[in-house]
Design a protein around this motif. Structure first.
Motif, PDB file in Angstrom:
ATOM      1  N   LEU A 182       1.317   6.903  -0.126  1.00 51.26           N
ATOM      2  CA  LEU A 182       0.508   5.883   0.551  1.00 51.26           C
ATOM      3  C   LEU A 182      -0.857   5.804  -0.116  1.00 51.26           C
ATOM      4  CD1 LEU A 182       1.421   6.823   4.222  1.00 51.26           C
ATOM      5  CD2 LEU A 182       2.439   5.048   2.780  1.00 51.26           C
ATOM      6  N   SER A 183      -1.360   4.597  -0.242  1.00 51.55           N
ATOM      7  CA  SER A 183      -2.619   4.434  -0.966  1.00 51.55           C
ATOM      8  C   SER A 183      -3.807   4.797  -0.087  1.00 51.55           C
ATOM      9  CB  SER A 183      -2.771   2.997  -1.434  1.00 51.55           C
ATOM     10  OG  SER A 183      -3.369   2.232  -0.420  1.00 51.55           O
ATOM     11  N   SER A 184      -4.900   5.096  -0.745  1.00 51.59           N
ATOM     12  CA  SER A 184      -6.088   5.484   0.002  1.00 51.59           C
ATOM     13  C   SER A 184      -6.672   4.306   0.771  1.00 51.59           C
ATOM     14  CB  SER A 184      -7.136   6.060  -0.931  1.00 51.59           C
ATOM     15  OG  SER A 184      -7.543   5.084  -1.835  1.00 51.59           O
ATOM     16  N   TYR A 240       0.806  -1.212   0.000  1.00 52.03           N
ATOM     17  CA  TYR A 240       0.000   0.000   0.000  1.00 52.03           C
ATOM     18  C   TYR A 240       0.842   1.266   0.000  1.00 52.03           C
ATOM     19  CZ  TYR A 240      -3.608  -3.361   1.011  1.00 52.03           C
ATOM     20  OH  TYR A 240      -4.433  -4.433   0.944  1.00 52.03           O
TER      21      TYR A 240
END
Lengths: 660, 208
Positions: free
Chosen positions: B192-194, B69
């Protein structure tokens, strides 16, 4: 909290219902349906779902297979407070995990649903199942709502599910949330006795190649999936699967002529950016199912897009739309093409510190086109169906350990107009890991095409003539539940419920024939209980039981010509048991046993079935397994009239799974 | 359980095998009861009811999952198949758990390696650095890691806020949750991914 997650934040569209039926007789009357499940579960060290608790020693290597949400839900102490996920919601919920499905070795969705102690699953033949919760089970069961990744899997013909048409790549399922009891406020009409919410993993969590296949005495099939990254922050997967199932046999050894072949493929892509998630997915399938005089064929396709946005204040907006096409042809009976579009929106936010508010709405339009036969007709043959809904729910933290949830939905349908679906729940957490909850809800099953539009035979004079006056069936449901942990590794759930039904479908005589009417009322009362015990870090047991008592009556002033017997055919008690045992890190052994009491009308004897599976994983990438269903019994019936029902035979299956 | 008529041949041996398996289960059950009571006695020694074993395993799993992620700049890798390297400082138990976990579990075609990082050691080549509660001088380690680009720093402190860690693991309501500090991730050049943010307990932007 993930957008797919919380009971409190989830809004699901609408549905409608009607049921019962014509082709397949069901049973009914007074029954008690308990189910018990004992499972020995095993191993792997994973927590079987958030209901189960982390325990003595979980292997990190298995934890790596969990999603972030699941990791964040593992209780590492015993001070749990706020409801975090559906599994913690004040409702009767069982979550079938990815791990449980994998360990069970099942090859179809209905078989996987046997893992949920709060469902009745009866296999009618090679392809057809009767699946329900809290009674009213029938192949045309109509009080249960089923969703696959947010898409309602629903036929407006009888407001139930054609199970033979539903499939997903089982290896890509994240979890199946099974709620017994009403969920109408969030999910709409039809969610009267339960909701089955099938959720597949994000494409991000299914990267790489997977190839699986197997062969046995009853079926053979295989599937494959490939997942990879996209250039623009996204991930995708594509998959395909095919399975052939052999015909089953009557008790006298004659073939039932119900062999089938089914092929499905699809893709899913997920894009994550810091503030939003976008998902696009599609599936298509085709299948042929043998029957006399000639095979029926099914086909379908769907495409779904969803978008969710999380604002810096924590509020969450979600928008989803899908298109769904299904086709089925039953030679000599009917042919149906159904095109559905559905759109829904919801918004959740926190207000004034202690309110979590969710509001939303949805609209669905379906065009149902039927080609009739001499035997029966749906008139008019083509129907434009519409549903629209708005809902609001507030979860109020009265105290740190006490929540109240109040909500209501208004949903419209073309037959009965607006239906009001309110719900109130309260949850008290007296101590760490303990929750006492209660609820009162109203749910309805709005009419389906069968209830309003069915004519028999296909041309006048009709014996059964459609009834424009058929009203929604209604249910007022009261539940009380307790969920707790006893030390590390043991958890249990007990729910008691009573439901007052009114205006259930009856068959009312009239000059020259009969019509469907709303002439039955009554009460169902029952208990659902299950528990998990992690005996060792590599050995877990599960047991569950449900009991049901149905007291249904023809209302004063009504006359019923056998409608009562077609409302459902339910066992008074069911139990099941599982053991999941990792004998060594490479070898796993699972046993599942279930006992289903006799069904009353038509009479189906009680049975006990034992399934077992042995798996060997010589490497991280490869596993081979052998499984047996119905180990101690060459065959038993689960559904139907004695003279005309399939025996569910003993089955062996040798399977492999390769990933990298 | 009911037993229907059995086909000749295999059935009896199957039944025998099942009986044997039942015996093995019964023996295992006995063993289990003994072991469970021992475990209960030993965990009682830990404060706050935290089950250390589970907590460490969950934290190790998080460190591995975070790789999925977060996006590192290309320069963080020598080539398309260069490994992810997770450094662990001040948490030998996490090193053990993580080492077991990452073998044969590549992420996006890259193998994952675990390195135990001693005080003063270079942080070159690391993608993730976990600074455990056992660190002798966590502030010094944080300062050193702040000099290093493309390094996702994860802590397990209640005081890590704003001190340089991008992610802080903490036990809340009996569960291992995490807070995300977007500014720290940005400074390190890591996206960073949601999905990660959606699961986070708090997402903070700077030392607000």
């Amino acid at each position: 909290m993930g957008p797919n997650f919380s009971y409190a934040r989830r809004g699901r569209a609408m549905t409608q219902g009607a049921t019962m039926g014509y082709p397949c007789p069901a049973g009914s009357g007074n029954a008690i349906v308990p189910r018990a499940a004992w499972r020995l579960a095993l191993i792997g060290g994973i927590l079987v779902c958030s209901v189960a608790r982390a325990d003595v020693q979980l292997a990190a290597s298995n934890l790596a297979d969990l999603s972030l949400e699941q990791l964040s839900d593992i209780v590492v102490t015993s001070v749990s407070r706020r409801a975090q996920s559906l599994a913690d919601a004040p409702a009767s919920v069982y979550v079938i995990t990815h791990e449980e499905i994998r360990r069970s070795g099942v090859t179809s969705l209905p078989e996987a649903l046997r893992l949920a102690p709060n469902l009745e699953v009866a296999r009618a033949d090679t392809n057809q199942y009767a699946i329900s919760a809290r009674g009213f089970n029938n192949i045309l069961a109509n009080k249960l709502l089923v969703l696959i990744d947010g898409r309602t899997v629903y036929t407006p013909l009888f407001s139930g599910t054609f199970w033979e048409a539903q499939d997903v790549m089982l290896e890509d399922i994240d979890r199946i949330e099974v709620v017994s009891g009403p969920g109408a406020t969030l999910w709409g009409a039809n969610a009267v006795n339960g909701i089955i919410n099938i959720i597949t993993r994000s494409a991000r969590d299914t990267q790489g190649t997977l190839v699986a296949g197997g062969v046995g005495n009853r079926e053979a099939g295989g599937d494959a999936r490939y997942g990879s990254a996209l250039d623009n922050d996204g991930y995708y997967r594509v998959y395909g699967k095919t399975i052939h199932r052999n015909a089953s046999e009557f008790a006298n050894g004659n073939t039932v002529h119900d062999s089938s072949t089914r092929t499905q493929g699809g893709f899913r892509a997920d894009w994550d950016t810091p503030a939003q998630n976008v998902t696009l997915q599609a599936d298509a399938y085709t299948g042929d199912i043998d029957q006399l005089p000639s095979a029926r064929s099914i086909a379908g396709a769907n495409v779904l897009a969803s978008w969710s946005h999380r604002a810096s204040d924590g509020s969450l907006a979600r928008l989803q739309a899908y298109y769904d096409y299904t086709y089925r042809e039953h030679p000599g009976s009917f042919k149906e093409t159904l095109n559905t579009i559905d759109i829904e929106a919801q918004y959740g936010t926190r207000w004034n510190g202690n309110h979590e508010i969710v509001v939303g709405g949805g609209y669905r339009h379906a065009r149902d086109e039927v080609t009739n036969s001499a035997a029966q007709a749906l008139l008019p043959p083509d129907r434009e169906l519409q549903w629209a809904n708005v809902f609001a729910q507030d979860q109020i933290s009265i105290r740190d350990d006490f929540d109240v949830i109040v909500g209501a939905k208004v949903e419209t349908n073309i037959y009965t107009g607006a239906e009001f679906l309110p719900n109130v729940r309260a949850a008290w957490r007296p101590a760490a890991g303990q929750m006492l909850w209660a609820s009162a809800s109203r749910a309805v099953r709005s009419p389906a095409r069968i209830d309003r539009d069915l004519y028999i035979p296909g041309k006048p004079p009709y014996f059964v003539a459609g009834n424009d006056g058929f009203a929604s069936e209604t249910a007022n449901v009261y539940e009380l539940g307790y969920r707790g942990q006893v030390g590390a590794g043991t958890s249990f759930t007990v729910t008691v419920f009573t439901t007052d039904f009114d205006r259930l479908r009856s068959v009312q005589p009239q000059p020259g024939g009969a019509v469907f009417a709303n002439g039955i009322d009554g009460t169902t009362t029952g208990v659902e209980a299950w528990g998990t015990w992690r005996v060792l870090s590599n050995w877990q047991l599960f047991g569950g039981v449900t009991a049901l008592r149905e007291r249904l009556h023809v209302k004063p002033g009504s006359v019923d010509l056998g409608g009562l017997a077609t409302l459902g055919n339910d066992p008074s008690v069911q139990w099941n048991f599982r053991s999941a045992w990792d004998v060594t890190p490479e070898v796993g052994f699972d046993v599942m046993a279930r006992r289903v009491a006799a069904l009353p009308t038509p009479s189906v004897p009680a049975y006990t079935a034992v399934d077992a599976r042995l798996v060997w994983r010589p490497s991280r990438e490869f596993e081979v397994s052998v499984s047996a269903q119905n180990l101690f019994d060459p065959g038993h019936a689960e559904w139907g009239v004695a003279s005309n029902r399939a025996e569910i035979q003993r089955a062996y299956f040798l399977a492999f799974l390769w990933t990298r | 359980m009911t037993r229907g008529p059995r086909p000749p041949g295999t059935a009896d041996s199957l039944v025998d095998r099942c009986k044997a398996a039942a015996g093995a289960l019964a023996r295992a059950l006995c063993r289990a009861l003994c072991i469970c009571s021992l475990v209960a006695a030993s965990t009682a020694a830990y404060p706050a009811d935290v089950d250390r074993g589970v907590e460490r395993a969950v934290k190790a799993a998080y460190l591995y999952k975070f790789l999925n992620y977060a996006d590192w700049p290309d320069k963080a890798f020598a080539d398309a198949h260069a490994p992810y390297v997770i450094g662990v400082h001040g948490a030998d138990d996490i090193v053990l758990e993580l080492t077991k976990l990452v073998s044969a579990r590549p992420v996006a075609d890259r193998p994952v390696q675990v390195r135990k990082v001693a005080r003063g050691e270079s942080l070159d080549g690391l993608h993730v650095l976990f600074i455990g509660a056992g660190a002798a001088n966590p502030a010094g380690m944080l300062a050193q890691s702040a000099q290093q680009g493309s390094l996702l720093v994860v802590t397990e402190s209640d005081r890590a806020a704003g001190a340089g860690a991008a992610i802080n693991l903490l036990v809340v309501d009996g569960r291992v949750r995490f807070d995300v500090f977007l500014d720290a991730a940005e400074r390190a050049g890591i996206r960073l991914s949601s999905r990660l943010l959606a699961v986070a307990r708090n997402v903070r932007n700077g030392a607000e």
